[in-house]
Every structure is written in structure tokens, then in C-alpha cells.
Write an enzyme that holds these catalytic residues in place. Structure first.
Site, PDB file in Angstrom:
ATOM      1  N   ILE A 113      -9.230  19.586   2.399  1.00 40.00           N
ATOM      2  CA  ILE A 113     -10.891  19.907   1.441  1.00 40.00           C
ATOM      3  C   ILE A 113     -11.006  18.908   0.249  1.00 40.00           C
ATOM      4  O   ILE A 113     -12.140  17.640   0.302  1.00 40.00           O
ATOM      5  CB  ILE A 113     -10.186  20.866   0.801  1.00 40.00           C
ATOM      6  CG1 ILE A 113     -10.753  22.029   0.920  1.00 40.00           C
ATOM      7  CG2 ILE A 113     -11.977  21.011  -0.548  1.00 40.00           C
ATOM      8  CD1 ILE A 113     -12.324  22.086   1.855  1.00 40.00           C
TER       9      ILE A 113
ATOM     10  N   GLY B 294      -6.952  21.732  -1.163  1.00 40.71           N
ATOM     11  CA  GLY B 294      -5.735  20.971  -1.021  1.00 40.71           C
ATOM     12  C   GLY B 294      -5.580  19.608  -0.680  1.00 40.71           C
ATOM     13  O   GLY B 294      -7.193  19.199  -0.575  1.00 40.71           O
ATOM     14  N   GLU B 295      -5.114  19.324   0.410  1.00 39.58           N
ATOM     15  CA  GLU B 295      -5.557  17.877   0.627  1.00 39.58           C
ATOM     16  C   GLU B 295      -6.400  17.566   1.704  1.00 39.58           C
ATOM     17  O   GLU B 295      -7.620  17.005   1.551  1.00 39.58           O
ATOM     18  CB  GLU B 295      -3.914  16.956   1.178  1.00 39.58           C
ATOM     19  CG  GLU B 295      -4.418  15.704   1.428  1.00 39.58           C
ATOM     20  CD  GLU B 295      -2.955  15.116   2.807  1.00 39.58           C
ATOM     21  OE1 GLU B 295      -2.929  14.378   2.915  1.00 39.58           O
ATOM     22  OE2 GLU B 295      -2.045  15.894   2.416  1.00 39.58           O
TER      23      GLU B 295
ATOM     24  N   THR C 208       0.849  -0.838   0.250  1.00 39.01           N
ATOM     25  CA  THR C 208       0.503   0.071   0.284  1.00 39.01           C
ATOM     26  C   THR C 208       1.184   1.056   0.089  1.00 39.01           C
ATOM     27  O   THR C 208       2.167   1.472  -0.260  1.00 39.01           O
ATOM     28  CB  THR C 208      -0.740   0.212   1.219  1.00 39.01           C
ATOM     29  OG1 THR C 208      -0.361   0.136   2.024  1.00 39.01           O
ATOM     30  CG2 THR C 208      -1.538  -0.943   1.720  1.00 39.01           C
ATOM     31  N   CYS C 209       0.218   2.525  -0.496  1.00 42.58           N
ATOM     32  CA  CYS C 209       1.668   3.821   0.591  1.00 42.58           C
ATOM     33  C   CYS C 209       1.866   3.807   1.456  1.00 42.58           C
ATOM     34  O   CYS C 209       3.363   4.309   1.066  1.00 42.58           O
ATOM     35  CB  CYS C 209      -0.067   4.717  -0.003  1.00 42.58           C
ATOM     36  SG  CYS C 209      -1.347   5.098   0.935  1.00 42.58           S
ATOM     37  N   ASN C 210       1.497   2.716   2.675  1.00 47.74           N
ATOM     38  CA  ASN C 210       2.576   3.607   3.397  1.00 47.74           C
ATOM     39  C   ASN C 210       3.225   1.961   4.048  1.00 47.74           C
ATOM     40  O   ASN C 210       4.022   2.180   4.672  1.00 47.74           O
ATOM     41  CB  ASN C 210       0.909   3.314   4.574  1.00 47.74           C
ATOM     42  CG  ASN C 210       0.775   4.371   4.984  1.00 47.74           C
ATOM     43  OD1 ASN C 210       1.472   5.941   4.388  1.00 47.74           O
ATOM     44  ND2 ASN C 210      -0.542   4.970   4.856  1.00 47.74           N
TER      45      ASN C 210
ATOM     46  N   PRO D 158     -10.144   1.419   8.063  1.00 50.85           N
ATOM     47  CA  PRO D 158     -10.846   0.201   7.594  1.00 50.85           C
ATOM     48  C   PRO D 158     -10.159  -0.208   6.322  1.00 50.85           C
ATOM     49  O   PRO D 158     -10.442  -1.232   6.148  1.00 50.85           O
ATOM     50  CB  PRO D 158     -12.203   0.507   7.168  1.00 50.85           C
ATOM     51  CG  PRO D 158     -12.144   1.965   7.166  1.00 50.85           C
ATOM     52  CD  PRO D 158     -11.265   2.269   8.324  1.00 50.85           C
ATOM     53  N   GLN D 159      -9.360   1.291   5.258  1.00 50.30           N
ATOM     54  CA  GLN D 159      -9.125   0.162   4.481  1.00 50.30           C
ATOM     55  C   GLN D 159      -8.197  -1.035   4.591  1.00 50.30           C
ATOM     56  O   GLN D 159      -8.288  -1.581   4.109  1.00 50.30           O
ATOM     57  CB  GLN D 159      -8.067   1.858   3.856  1.00 50.30           C
ATOM     58  CG  GLN D 159      -9.534   2.212   3.181  1.00 50.30           C
ATOM     59  CD  GLN D 159      -9.587   3.771   4.187  1.00 50.30           C
ATOM     60  OE1 GLN D 159      -9.367   3.324   5.505  1.00 50.30           O
ATOM     61  NE2 GLN D 159     -10.667   4.109   4.418  1.00 50.30           N
TER      62      GLN D 159
END
Length: 423
Positions: free
Chosen positions: A192, A189-190, A49-51, A113-114
Site C-alpha cells: 500500500i 504495509g509495504e 544504493t539499498c540494493n 529508472p531510478q
């Protein structure tokens, strides 16, 4: 078999390194086959994942060094850099780590939860690639089971722990249903962008994004079916907004008291909910003095987030207990499987010894050797063959004065102990 969980995540590695060793869905089949070929992994799952990028693998004498080397070579990265920024869990610790990840206890946002869906997809990919056997099938099914329990029996995911999500939850609390509310988001931005996604998930039908640069607003609005406007158009549209959430980098307020006051008058004093997530503020503090205007700042939401985070941390303690129980159940099942394997191997070995000796005896009879002599020789050789290993074990325990193993061997072989025979 050695079970290892090896990887890097947002806690141990910068985004540049995480990007370098990430796996695209298209590369997953090739990666799993390469992992098995180059490390001897008997079973494996790769979560990317991205993390985080994590490898869960099991094999005889598997090491973290072997997984580090493979990951570095597959992505043409530096093994020493990976080694400095990675973590390795083995056996019981690896089992608990897999379960903690799926439950969201190891995520950037506690309880998100993702990750459970991402772990499930990784398992399906591994299964489709043919690198899942009975151990991992059982391990991951129990992992999904405990994650479901944690989600349903604790408050791990019930409270907002980001200001973006908190603002949406607060709006939902005030309006009960957001579906028919007119929502105006100011900024692009991120923060919003996250608010927009959360609003869309809540079923908001009328969503507008206002920004100084229209192209940036459109990049957020278009995927969600939202409309866009420039900052200069806000005075003409503010009267239509039930909910206003703003987060820009402006050094001056976007919404002043007078502008909001006129909008409320046009709305015939129908209430307006406003959230200012910007620092410096986008909405003048005096707006909060107006009747029918309900203004919240980022500080107000931060207090909500901190309170909710405390609640999630308490839920995380409950989740850890559930994980300990589930991990213990899996370990008991695994130990039971090991016992079954040992018994099967012992029986097979004994039957092989018998079949070899019987075949030899039948050949002797066919050659005309006396039957009584053949039977006696068969009995002696079969007895010696079957007692050879237990005899060695008994001698070793006696020489080492290992009373514990001696007692176990006596019980297993049905031998009376000296203390028992004297009774």
C-alpha cells in the site's frame, strides 16, 4: 591501466551485508580520497544504493583483492565475507557491466529508472572530489548516452512489473486521468505504501489511507499530504471513493458485497474500481457480481505483470545490443588514446636524445674541438641512439622466426621486404 567493477548486490549478498558496506552521501568524499590513497586508484566512482554497493576504479595493476581489502577496512567488515558475496569484472566486461547497471538491466526490478539517476549522482560526486579524468569522463558520458537510448528506443520501462504499480496503471487506463479521482487505500504495509507513492506521482489530489492502526496510516499519508481514517470509518466514506485498493493481513474480508452495494446506491451507480491485493482476500468475490463495481484480484494483476515482464525481457535483449555497440565505441576511443600516448612518448624520447647529444656537441665546439669531427660524432651517436630499440626488436623477431612482427617492423621502419625487392 586496469579497469575494474567490483561490488555486491541483491543477487549476491543479504541485506545485512549490504547495509554494512553502504556509503552515506556525507561519507562519499572521504571514501573516494581513501580509495585513491590506499589502492592507487587513478580514477574511481562509488555507487551505493539499498540494493548495491559498487566500486568502479582504474589504475596500474589494480586488483579485485585490493578493492575487497579496502572496502572491508573502510567499513570494518570481514574481507573473507565480502569476497564470498561479491563479484569482479575487468576491462571489457567492466565497461559493459557499468552500462548494464545504468540501463536497469541488473536491477531487482528489470528496467527500473531510478538507478540511472543514482549512477549520475555518484559520477557527479566523484567529479566534484577530483577523481575523474578523461577516461572515466568519456566512459560515463557514453554510459548515460546508451541508457537514454535504451529508455527512449525500447519498452524497457513502459510496462508495470509490480502488482502495486500495475494496479495504478490499470486504474489510469480506466480513468485516463487520476488527478480528480477519489482514491481510498486500505492497509498500511509495504504494498500500500508503494501504491500511495505511485498515486501521488500520478497527481492524485484526493487520497485517503485507512488502517486498523491510525499511527501507521499517518506515517504513509503525511509525507504525501493524504488523509487517514480507521477501518471502522470506511462504511461512512466508501461512497466517496472512485478507486479502492486494499492489501491487509486480515483473515476476514474488509469489504462485503452489502457494504459496496450500499455505497454504489449512494453514488447513484457511478462506477467504482476495486483492486484486492490481499491473500486471503480483503474484498468478497461477490462484489464483482455488482453492476458498476469493477473488481480485480492479485491473480488478475499477476497475469498483467508476467505479460509485461516478458515484454521487458524482450526489450532487455535490444538493450544488450545497444550496450555492445556503445562499449565497442568506447574501446575504440580508448585504443585511439593509447596510440596517441605512445606516439607522444616516442616523439618525446627522440627529442630528449637529440637535445642531449646536441648540447654535448655544442660544448665540444665551445672547447675548440674541430667542427667537422663534432658533426660526424653527433650524426653517428644520434643515428645509433635512434636505431637502438628498432634494431633490438628486429633481432628478436628474426631469432624467434616471428614473421608477423618482422613484417610489422619492416612496414613501420619503411624497409622493403625481400619478396617486394625481388619484383
Amino acid at each position: 591501466m586496469t579497469l575494474i567493477a567490483f561490488g555486491i548486490n541483491h543477487k549476491t549478498a543479504p541485506v545485512e551485508l549490504r547495509e554494512k558496506v553502504a556509503f552515506s552521501p556525507d561519507a562519499m568524499v572521504e571514501a573516494l580520497k581513501s580509495l585513491a590513497l590506499n589502492t592507487g586508484a587513478d580514477e574511481s566512482v562509488i555507487v551505493s544504493t539499498c540494493n548495491r554497493t559498487e566500486i568502479y576504479a582504474q589504475a596500474e595493476n589494480l586488483t579485485g583483492a585490493a578493492l575487497t581489502k579496502w572496502l572491508a577496512e573502510f567499513h570494518q567488515a570481514k574481507a573473507d565475507e565480502l569476497g564470498l558475496n561479491s563479484y569482479i569484472y575487468q576491462q571489457d566486461d567492466a565497461i559493459k557491466h557499468i552500462m548494464r547497471v545504468a540501463c536497469g538491466l541488473d536491477s531487482l526490478i528489470l528496467g527500473e529508472p531510478q538507478i540511472l539517476g543514482q549512477v549520475k549522482q555518484a559520477f557527479v560526486s566523484a567529479k566534484d572530489s577530483g577523481v575523474i579524468k578523461s577516461d572515466f569522463e568519456r566512459l560515463f558520458q557514453q554510459t548515460f548516452s546508451v541508457a537514454k537510448r535504451v529508455r527512449s528506443e525500447t519498452d524497457i520501462g513502459s510496462n508495470a512489473v509490480s502488482v502495486a504499480y500495475a494496479s495504478v496503471q490499470l486504474a489510469k487506463h480506466i480513468f485516463s486521468s487520476l488527478k480528480k479521482s477519489n482514491v481510498l487505500l486500505i492497509g498500511a504495509g509495504e504494498t500500500i505504501e508503494l501504491v500511495a507513492k505511485h498515486m501521488h506521482e500520478q497527481g492524485v489530489e484526493s487520497l485517503s489511507v485507512a488502517n486498523r492502526t491510525l499511527a501507521r496510516a499517518e506515517s504513509i499519508a503525511k509525507p504525501l499530504g493524504a488523509s487517514t481514517l480507521t477501518l471502522t470509518q470506511i462504511p461512512h466514506h466508501l461512497k466517496d471513493a472512485d478507486i479502492v485498493i486494499s492489501s491487509t493481513a486480515s483473515q476476514l474480508p474488509i469489504l462485503g458485497k452489502g457494504l459496496v452495494e450500499r455505497a454504489l446506491k449512494d453514488r447513484r451507480h457511478k462506477p467504482m474500481f476495486l483492486v484486492d491485493l490481499a491473500v486471503p482476500r480483503d474484498i468478497e468475490a461477490e462484489v464483482g457480481e455488482l453492476d458498476d463495481a469493477y473488481l480485480y484480484t492479485v491473480d488478475d494483476l499477476q497475469q498483467i505483470v508476467e505479460k509485461n515482464l516478458e515484454s521487458r525481457q524482450h526489450a532487455a535483449l535490444q538493450a544488450e545490443q545497444m550496450i555492445d555497440q556503445q562499449a565497442q565505441q568506447y574501446l575504440q576511443w580508448r585504443q585511439g588514446q593509447t596510440s596517441i600516448d605512445v606516439l607522444r612518448d616516442f616523439r618525446q624520447q627522440s627529442e630528449n636524445q637529440r637535445d642531449t647529444l646536441v648540447a654535448k656537441a655544442l660544448n665540444q665546439l665551445a672547447d675548440g674541438k674541430e667542427a667537422e669531427q663534432v658533426i660526424k660524432e653527433l650524426a653517428n651517436k644520434l643515428t645509433n641512439s635512434l636505431i637502438h630499440a628498432p634494431t633490438k626488436a628486429l633481432k628478436k623477431a628474426a631469432m624467434q622466426q616471428d614473421n608477423k612482427n618482422m613484417s610489422l617492423l619492416q612496414d613501420a621502419l619503411g624497409l622493403a621486404r625481400a619478396s617486394d625487392s625481388s619484383k
